[in-house]
Write an enzyme that holds these catalytic residues in place. Structure first.
Site, PDB file in Angstrom:
ATOM      1  N   GLY A  29       0.801  -1.150   0.122  1.00  0.00           N
ATOM      2  CA  GLY A  29      -0.159  -0.125   0.096  1.00  0.00           C
ATOM      3  C   GLY A  29       0.947   1.152  -0.083  1.00  0.00           C
ATOM      4  O   GLY A  29       0.340   2.252   0.414  1.00  0.00           O
ATOM      5  N   LYS A  76      10.743  -1.005 -14.779  1.00  0.00           N
ATOM      6  CA  LYS A  76      11.877  -1.761 -14.251  1.00  0.00           C
ATOM      7  C   LYS A  76      13.121  -1.716 -15.373  1.00  0.00           C
ATOM      8  O   LYS A  76      12.754  -2.240 -16.366  1.00  0.00           O
ATOM      9  CB  LYS A  76      11.590  -2.879 -13.810  1.00  0.00           C
ATOM     10  CG  LYS A  76      10.197  -3.069 -12.760  1.00  0.00           C
ATOM     11  CD  LYS A  76      10.550  -1.964 -11.423  1.00  0.00           C
ATOM     12  CE  LYS A  76       9.274  -1.951 -10.588  1.00  0.00           C
ATOM     13  NZ  LYS A  76       9.496  -1.052  -9.337  1.00  0.00           N
TER      14      LYS A  76
END
Length: 361
Positions: A221, A304
């Site tokens: 989160g 990434k």
């Protein structure tokens, strides 16, 4: 002055070098890069003295992915310790009137050791430059920024950047505090992204309470936290568990689904954010799908990077996004940045201005 000085993250000098070479060639400006590993800066040395300023005006700083900051400058070495001010005064003689002074260092361990000196040195230097009529007494955000980048206590690049084409942050780094109640340190990536990609004067209208957001790959989160603290209602998508405190806010609905398969029931999402560990081209394809189907108005996502050829990987993904969105006649704005809180990833922002209705109706 014939040098463009570019700040970057240590270890990414080759990527920053490849990028400035790419844009210099695109604008037909000849020169060469000087870069050393883990120094956190590179320079582009123009063969013609006037070309550095030309590059600083022609290249849109927002298009530079690996540059935190840049300026047109000249290197001064062996400055007398007892009178560095005089050397800098002579260096700025031909400069325009600047509206701000930034005495900085590269973002390295050696640079941190110089930072206390830089703070102390800023006051006498600014007073001297004010008397010289090269620096305004009050900060003037519309005028050029005067930079002094110290590499050692007697060595510095001295130059200036244009305030409409640089980073507004000292050293190109927004100063953010880690919230004590955030679920993970990744929360700072999204916090920084909002500061970098959304102009300060537009924050209240584009990032406000009551908006709807989707967080793909949300667990635990960290990014959802930034959306909740801004008053948004969030659909958090992840098969893993979410932070209990976030769930208790009443602003979060957790869907245990694959982020690549989830799609919203309505086209009313203000923000899509995504920080999933996956191949960058696969994430880029997913973001294109969300855009052309008009599922979200603005998107922030991470790509990434591989260990090698990071510049090539980023530009492959950006080219893919550009080609696809242009093919579908989508009107959009895009930025990508290797943020301070990023490591082996680049953060991308897409502001969707208009999607042809026939694509999704």
């Amino acid at each position: 002055m014939s040098s463009i000085v570019i700040y970057c993250r240590g270890g990414f000098e080759s990527d920053a070098a490849a990028e400035i070479n790419h844009y210099a060639a695109k604008h037909g400006i000849a020169g060469y890069v000087k870069a050393k590993p883990n120094t956190a800066f590179v320079t582009f040395e123009c063969f013609s003295p006037n070309d550095a300023e030309t590059l600083a005006k022609k290249i849109d700083f927002k298009k530079l992915v690996f540059a935190r900051q840049w300026f047109v400058g000249t290197l001064y070495t062996h400055m007398p310790i007892e009178d560095r001010v005089s050397v800098i005064k002579a260096a700025v003689e031909g400069f325009p009137l600047c509206g701000e002074l930034r005495v900085e260092t590269p973002d390295t361990n050696e640079g941190k050791e110089l930072s206390k000196f830089c703070k102390k040195f800023s006051t006498p230097l600014s007073k001297a430059l004010e008397k010289q009529n090269k620096l305004t007494r009050e900060v003037k955000p519309t005028k050029p920024v005067l930079h002094v980048l110290f590499l050692a206590n007697n060595t510095a690049y001295v130059g200036y950047s244009f305030s409409d084409n640089n980073s507004p942050f000292f050293m190109g780094i927004p100063r953010l505090r880690m919230p004590s109640d955030a679920p993970s340190r990744s929360t700072l990536k999204l916090d920084e992204a909002f500061h970098v990609f959304v102009p300060k004067d537009q924050q209240e209208t584009r990032v406000r309470a009551g908006m709807r957001a989707v967080d793909l790959g949300a667990c635990p989160g960290g990014w959802t936290y930034q959306l909740v603290r801004r008053g948004m209602f969030v659909a958090s998508i992840d098969n893993g568990p979410m932070n209990d405190d976030l769930m208790e806010t009443g602003q979060v609905k957790h869907y245990r689904e694959d982020g690549f398969k989830y799609r919203p029931e309505k086209r009313n999402i203000d923000w899509l954010v995504c920080d999933m560990v996956e191949k960058p081209t696969r994430v880029a394809d997913l973001m294109v799908d969300w855009v052309v189907n008009a599922f979200a108005r603005e998107l922030i996502f991470n790509l990434k990077l591989p260990m090698k050829k990071r510049f090539d990987s980023v530009y492959e993904c950006l080219t893919l996004i550009h080609e696809e969105l242009q093919k579908y006649n989508v009107d959009y704005e895009i930025q990508a940045k290797h943020l301070y809180h990023d490591r082996e990833e680049v953060t991308v922002h897409i502001n969707v201005l208009k999607v042809p209705q026939n694509l999704y109706s």
